[in-house]
Each structure stands twice: as structure tokens, then as C-alpha cells.
Design an enzyme around this catalytic site. Structure first.
Site, PDB file in Angstrom:
ATOM      1  N   ASP A   1      25.136   4.493   4.706  1.00 54.22           N
ATOM      2  CA  ASP A   1      25.494   3.215   5.336  1.00 54.22           C
ATOM      3  C   ASP A   1      25.242   3.264   6.841  1.00 54.22           C
ATOM      4  OD1 ASP A   1      26.388   0.633   5.365  1.00 54.22           O
ATOM      5  OD2 ASP A   1      28.510   1.156   5.416  1.00 54.22           O
TER       6      ASP A   1
ATOM      7  N   ARG B   1      35.267   3.543   1.914  1.00 62.31           N
ATOM      8  CA  ARG B   1      35.406   2.977   0.572  1.00 62.31           C
ATOM      9  C   ARG B   1      34.244   3.444  -0.303  1.00 62.31           C
ATOM     10  NH1 ARG B   1      35.222  -1.866   3.917  1.00 62.31           N
ATOM     11  NH2 ARG B   1      33.039  -2.329   4.329  1.00 62.31           N
TER      12      ARG B   1
ATOM     13  N   GLU C   1      35.470  15.285  -4.018  1.00 56.32           N
ATOM     14  CA  GLU C   1      36.086  15.340  -2.692  1.00 56.32           C
ATOM     15  C   GLU C   1      35.369  14.300  -1.825  1.00 56.32           C
ATOM     16  OE1 GLU C   1      38.706  17.226  -1.834  1.00 56.32           O
ATOM     17  OE2 GLU C   1      38.762  17.917  -3.907  1.00 56.32           O
TER      18      GLU C   1
ATOM     19  N   HIS D   1      16.307   0.294   8.261  1.00 58.85           N
ATOM     20  CA  HIS D   1      16.062   0.851   6.924  1.00 58.85           C
ATOM     21  C   HIS D   1      14.919   1.862   6.969  1.00 58.85           C
ATOM     22  CE1 HIS D   1      19.072  -1.681   5.272  1.00 58.85           C
ATOM     23  NE2 HIS D   1      18.407  -2.816   5.428  1.00 58.85           N
TER      24      HIS D   1
ATOM     25  N   LEU E   1      15.827  20.647  -7.618  1.00 57.00           N
ATOM     26  CA  LEU E   1      16.821  19.666  -7.157  1.00 57.00           C
ATOM     27  C   LEU E   1      16.681  18.411  -8.017  1.00 57.00           C
ATOM     28  CD1 LEU E   1      18.913  18.587  -5.048  1.00 57.00           C
ATOM     29  CD2 LEU E   1      16.968  17.758  -3.712  1.00 57.00           C
TER      30      LEU E   1
ATOM     31  N   ARG F   1      16.788  -5.575  11.224  1.00 56.46           N
ATOM     32  CA  ARG F   1      17.473  -4.635  10.323  1.00 56.46           C
ATOM     33  C   ARG F   1      16.490  -3.773   9.533  1.00 56.46           C
ATOM     34  NH1 ARG F   1      22.757  -5.576   9.103  1.00 56.46           N
ATOM     35  NH2 ARG F   1      22.431  -4.832   6.986  1.00 56.46           N
TER      36      ARG F   1
HETATM   37  C1  FPP Z   1      23.112   0.426   3.938  1.00 59.20           C
HETATM   38  O1  FPP Z   1      23.059   0.134   5.310  1.00 59.20           O
HETATM   39  C2  FPP Z   1      21.808   0.831   3.459  1.00 59.20           C
HETATM   40  C3  FPP Z   1      21.059   0.157   2.537  1.00 59.20           C
HETATM   41  C4  FPP Z   1      21.518  -1.076   1.866  1.00 59.20           C
HETATM   42  C5  FPP Z   1      19.715   0.611   2.162  1.00 59.20           C
HETATM   43  C6  FPP Z   1      19.524   2.090   2.048  1.00 59.20           C
HETATM   44  C7  FPP Z   1      18.092   2.369   2.112  1.00 59.20           C
HETATM   45  C8  FPP Z   1      17.540   3.387   2.776  1.00 59.20           C
HETATM   46  C9  FPP Z   1      18.291   4.471   3.432  1.00 59.20           C
HETATM   47  C10 FPP Z   1      16.076   3.408   2.915  1.00 59.20           C
HETATM   48  C11 FPP Z   1      15.220   4.100   2.006  1.00 59.20           C
HETATM   49  C12 FPP Z   1      15.744   4.736   0.808  1.00 59.20           C
HETATM   50  C13 FPP Z   1      14.959   5.421  -0.040  1.00 59.20           C
HETATM   51  C14 FPP Z   1      15.568   6.074  -1.207  1.00 59.20           C
HETATM   52  C15 FPP Z   1      13.501   5.585   0.204  1.00 59.20           C
HETATM   53  P1  FPP Z   1      23.418  -1.319   5.802  1.00 59.20           P
HETATM   54  O2  FPP Z   1      22.163  -2.113   5.848  1.00 59.20           O
HETATM   55  O3  FPP Z   1      24.489  -1.906   4.929  1.00 59.20           O
HETATM   56  O4  FPP Z   1      23.942  -1.047   7.244  1.00 59.20           O
HETATM   57  P2  FPP Z   1      25.089  -1.839   8.016  1.00 59.20           P
HETATM   58  O5  FPP Z   1      26.372  -1.543   7.317  1.00 59.20           O
HETATM   59  O6  FPP Z   1      25.028  -1.231   9.386  1.00 59.20           O
HETATM   60  O7  FPP Z   1      24.705  -3.280   8.008  1.00 59.20           O
END
Ligand code: FPP
Length: 254
Positions: free
Chosen positions: A21, A195, A208, A38, A132, A34
Site C-alpha cells: 500500500d 487493516r 503474525e 504504481h 520460491l 498515481r
Molecule cells: C495500493 O496502493 C497498491 C495497488 C492498488 C496496486 C499494487 C500494484 C503494484 C505494486 C504494481 C505492480 C504489481 C505487480 C505484481 C507487477 P494505493 O494505490 O492504494 O496507494 P494509496 O493508499 O497511497 O492511494
């Protein structure tokens, strides 16, 4: 396969489950879209995989896209889909070379055909690997997982293959995603929120929990090691007393 280990001797988690996150906030703090967050998040995924390979962790499950994330603005969902496709194209050879088995858990039908085909191909290509076990939760929700397992049991009952009395925790567990892996020992969430957000609701029963304010793109090996050190210092009791655990040091609890 045993699912939980009481006081396992190595004190190293066998299975790490992670909520990645903070990508959006990381980008917003830099006044960037945003999607840039990512992309930075995808680099942090590699940090995490490298770490698991180096430490000998057997399984890593990453929450990449929740059932609820489909409700995000269209352009963000589109950017994430593009990122998943690029990552699949770019990384699979290297993951395969390094002995990583890749799988995807979640409602695959909701993705476009191209992504689905890439997911199938990545799984087929890496099926023989076991250094893995990397599971990517995409269009995944813990409630969905439990509901699909319940539906599968109900179908078997309706078809006469199963008696209702045979439905117990083990039977339901067997139909959940990741049932062939040990349950996650350690759950990590970056981004400051404490959460579980509909991640592996059943599978995390005795994990954990470890949280950090660090945003996902900032993840580094030092932070992951801190989580591992904290994990190693905890006593896992699985509902037993401390004295019981101490007297049965290496026993397995199902
Ligand atoms: C949450 O951050 C993250 C996501 C919804 C996307 C997770 C994706 C990646 C880490 C990119 C690539 C993944 C792979 C497996 C190649 P958020 O956008 O909710 O962040 P915020 O809480 O700061 O808004």
C-alpha cells in the site's frame, strides 16, 4: 502439507503475505499521477522477490489488485492493467531462470483476454520451479475466496459426491486459494494503515501481523529484515499456552 508450525526452529517465515500500500500517496507527494506511483511500486516488487530468494523464504503472496480496486477511476485501472501486462512480458523469463513459480489467484475472468493469456502462459512456463512460490493476488478478495470454496463444496453435495457431514475446516481449506502452501506466517502491510482489507481472510488466521508507515515504493531490504527480526522474536502459540508451546518445541499444529 502442514499448515502451521508451533515454535518452528528456524524462526524464518516460510510464507510471507504482503499488502503493497502507498503507491498513490508516494506519487501524489511528488505531484505526479498515481500511475507513476504504481510503476515505482512494480520496482519494489522486485526488491521483495530478491529478498525472499536471498533469505530462502519459500512462498511470497502479494496483493496486487483487490476485487474492490475495479471501482477505481478508469484511467488508474487502465494504467494498472498496462503495468501488469508489461511486468508479465518483462519479468517472466528472469523469474523462471531464478526458479520462481508464479501463479495468480483471484477472479481471472474479470481481466481482458490478453492479460488472462499472459497469466496462463507465465504459470505454465514456471510450473516446474520450486525455489520460491510467488502468488499474485489479482482481482482477489478473501470473501470471494471463501464464497467460491463454499460454492464448490455445495456443488459436490448437490452432485452426491460429498455428504454435508463431511464438510469441515479441512474440506473448506482444501478448496481455497493457496491450499497447497503452508499458511502465511508473516503478514506485512506498508502505507501506515492497520487493516487486512479483505486479503487472505481465512489463510491469515494465525499469521503474525507487521505494519510500517513506509510507502510501498520506498520498500528496501532493511525494512524487510526488520519485519523478519520482529517475527523471530515473537512466540507463536496457535491457541495453546506458552508452557505447552515450550514443552513441544518443534511440533506442527494443523
Ligand atoms: C495500493 O496502493 C497498491 C495497488 C492498488 C496496486 C499494487 C500494484 C503494484 C505494486 C504494481 C505492480 C504489481 C505487480 C505484481 C507487477 P494505493 O494505490 O492504494 O496507494 P494509496 O493508499 O497511497 O492511494
Amino acid at each position: 502439507m502442514p499448515t502451521e508450525h508451533v515454535n518452528a526452529p528456524a524462526r524464518l517465515p516460510r510464507h510471507l503475505a504482503v499488502i503493497m500500500d502507498g503507491n498513490g500517496r508516494w506519487a501524489e507527494r511528488r505531484r505526479r499521477p498515481r500511475a507513476v506511483g504504481h510503476r515505482a511500486g512494480a520496482r519494489a516488487v522486485n526488491v521483495c522477490i530478491d529478498f525472499c530468494l536471498e533469505r530462502g523464504i519459500e512462498a511470497l503472496t502479494l496483493f496486487a489488485f483487490s476485487s474492490e480496486n475495479w471501482g477505481r477511476p478508469e484511467d488508474e485501472v487502465g494504467a494498472l492493467m498496462k503495468l501488469f501486462l508489461n511486468a508479465l512480458e518483462r519479468e517472466v523469463d528472469e523469474l523462471d531462470r531464478r526458479g520462481v513459480r508464479v501463479r495468480f489467484i483471484g477472479e481471472r475472468e474479470r481481466f481482458g483476454e490478453l492479460i488472462r493469456r499472459q497469466m496462463d502462459a507465465a504459470e505454465a512456463r514456471t510450473r516446474g520451479n520450486d525455489r520460491l512460490h510467488l502468488s499474485i493476488a489479482a482481482s482477489y478478495g478473501g470473501r470471494w475466496d471463501i464464497a467460491q470454496a463454499a460454492r464448490s463444496l455445495a456443488q459436490d453435495v448437490a452432485a452426491g459426491r460429498l455428504q454435508p457431514e463431511q464438510i469441515d475446516e479441512a474440506a473448506l481449506n482444501a478448496r481455497l486459494c493457496l491450499s497447497d502452501l503452508p499458511a502465511p506466517d508473516l503478514f506485512i502491510r506498508t502505507g501506515g494503515d492497520m487493516r487486512i482489507s479483505n486479503f487472505l481472510l481465512w489463510q491469515l488466521a494465525y499469521a503474525e501481523l507487521w505494519f510500517t508507515d513506509l510507502l510501498w515504493p520506498e520498500l528496501d531490504a532493511v525494512t524487510l529484515q526488520r519485519a523478519l527480526d520482529d517475527y523471530a522474536s515473537r512466540e507463536r502459540r496457535f491457541g495453546l499456552t506458552g508452557a505447552q508451546v515450550a514443552s513441544r518445541p518443534h511440533e506442527t499444529a494443523e
